[in-house]
Design a protein around this motif. Structure first.
Motif, PDB file in Angstrom:
ATOM      1  N   SER A  10       0.855  -1.213   0.109  1.00  0.00           N
ATOM      2  CA  SER A  10      -0.040  -0.039  -0.036  1.00  0.00           C
ATOM      3  C   SER A  10       0.952   1.352  -0.084  1.00  0.00           C
ATOM      4  N   THR A  25      -3.739   0.773  11.252  1.00  0.00           N
ATOM      5  CA  THR A  25      -4.659  -0.072  10.486  1.00  0.00           C
ATOM      6  C   THR A  25      -5.844   0.927   9.825  1.00  0.00           C
ATOM      7  N   GLN A  26      -6.078   2.005  10.664  1.00  0.00           N
ATOM      8  CA  GLN A  26      -7.270   2.765  10.079  1.00  0.00           C
ATOM      9  C   GLN A  26      -6.627   3.578   8.868  1.00  0.00           C
ATOM     10  N   LEU A  52      -6.516   1.190   5.985  1.00  0.00           N
ATOM     11  CA  LEU A  52      -7.931   0.915   5.396  1.00  0.00           C
ATOM     12  C   LEU A  52      -8.245   2.160   4.476  1.00  0.00           C
ATOM     13  N   LEU A  54      -9.497   1.979   0.484  1.00  0.00           N
ATOM     14  CA  LEU A  54     -10.730   2.164   0.092  1.00  0.00           C
ATOM     15  C   LEU A  54     -10.797   3.425  -0.968  1.00  0.00           C
ATOM     16  N   CYS A  64     -16.235  -7.563   1.085  1.00  0.00           N
ATOM     17  CA  CYS A  64     -15.794  -7.309   2.387  1.00  0.00           C
ATOM     18  C   CYS A  64     -14.938  -8.440   2.729  1.00  0.00           C
ATOM     19  N   ILE A  74     -11.081  -7.699   1.928  1.00  0.00           N
ATOM     20  CA  ILE A  74     -10.662  -6.663   2.776  1.00  0.00           C
ATOM     21  C   ILE A  74     -10.491  -7.091   4.315  1.00  0.00           C
ATOM     22  N   ARG A  75     -11.256  -8.115   4.666  1.00  0.00           N
ATOM     23  CA  ARG A  75     -11.137  -8.424   5.894  1.00  0.00           C
ATOM     24  C   ARG A  75      -9.980  -9.431   5.863  1.00  0.00           C
ATOM     25  N   LEU A 119      -6.674  -7.196   6.052  1.00  0.00           N
ATOM     26  CA  LEU A 119      -6.394  -6.635   7.175  1.00  0.00           C
ATOM     27  C   LEU A 119      -6.189  -7.501   8.533  1.00  0.00           C
ATOM     28  N   LEU A 170     -15.025  -4.448  10.757  1.00  0.00           N
ATOM     29  CA  LEU A 170     -14.708  -3.672   9.594  1.00  0.00           C
ATOM     30  C   LEU A 170     -15.822  -2.741   9.484  1.00  0.00           C
ATOM     31  N   ARG A 196     -14.949   0.395  11.370  1.00  0.00           N
ATOM     32  CA  ARG A 196     -13.924   1.138  11.052  1.00  0.00           C
ATOM     33  C   ARG A 196     -14.253   1.910   9.799  1.00  0.00           C
ATOM     34  N   ILE A 197     -15.026   1.457   8.937  1.00  0.00           N
ATOM     35  CA  ILE A 197     -15.398   2.090   7.699  1.00  0.00           C
ATOM     36  C   ILE A 197     -16.449   3.248   8.008  1.00  0.00           C
TER      37      ILE A 197
END
Length: 222
Positions: free
Chosen positions: A47, A144-145, A148, A152, A161, A164-165, A168, A180, A183-184
């Motif tokens: 990332s 982590t945030q 994410l 996104l 999902c 993404i799960r 992470l 999740l 967090r979103i």
């Protein structure tokens, strides 16, 4: 970052089975620097480098139907994935899942090194930077945030999902769906700063996630 042409290139290696001997033999046979990483390290570095990195996902043992494809779908969100596997008949499904190449891990190390070199040359040619860039906006306190949010902002279309799960979490241990979703939801203001919003199509036990610009409000009818 991919090395300049002519210099040694770095390839991240994620071994799902911890086969260090195979990785060492491949390292000796090819002219590229292989960097063993854990799943979470590969996710963060992929990332950070905005998909400019090539990651070799190695699977030494046969896996249940769909398992390896699920790992590829998740990891391909943040990095270009080449898969090495001895599992016959899996190439088509792995390519469909998002792998850029599938290698027979039983081939000679020199042959595998040459094919990785070809993949690196391809990556240098097509390397692009995502258009939705959030650099310098709204730094988040938890890695982590922040990760994410980067994911996104970069996804090209609807994503399950589960992908993404898994990304992470870890192989075999997904982040829970309620975690999740929470967090979103907390990232809503940060997405809004970038002119984006996150939508969820909810099914039993799974969400389909999309990120898009908010629809313009309709003018009141006369």
């Amino acid at each position: 970052m991919v090395a300049a042409s002519g210099g040694p290139a770095h390839i991240a290696v994620v071994s799902l089975d911890g086969d260090e001997g195979w990785v060492a033999a491949l390292r000796r046979a090819c002219g590229h620097v292989l960097v063993p990483l854990t799943w979470s390290q590969a996710v963060e570095r992929g990332s950070d480098d905005r998909r400019g990195r090539l990651t070799l996902l190695d699977s030494a043992t046969p896996r249940s139907p769909g398992e390896l494809e699920a790992y590829v779908r998740s990891l391909a969100i943040v990095t270009h994935v080449v898969v090495s596997t001895a599992q016959e008949g899996s190439a088509a499904t792995l390519l469909t899942a998002g792998a850029v190449n599938v290698l027979d891990r039983n081939a000679l190390p020199g042959v595998l090194g040459a094919r990785l070199g070809a993949d690196l040359r391809w990556l240098r040619r097509i390397r692009t930077v995502p258009t939705r860039d959030g650099d310098g906006e709204g730094a988040l306190p938890f890695r982590t945030q922040a990760l994410l949010l980067e994911i996104l902002c970069a996804i090209p279309g609807p994503v399950c999902c589960h992908d993404i799960r898994r990304l992470l979490g870890a192989p075999g241990r997904l982040m829970t769906l309620p975690a999740l979703r929470g967090r979103i939801r907390r990232l809503g203001p940060h997405l809004a700063e970038r002119g984006l919003e996150c939508g969820r199509t909810v099914r039993w036990g799974a969400d389909t996630i999309t990120v898009h610009a908010p629809r313009a409000s309709r003018s009141p009818s006369r």
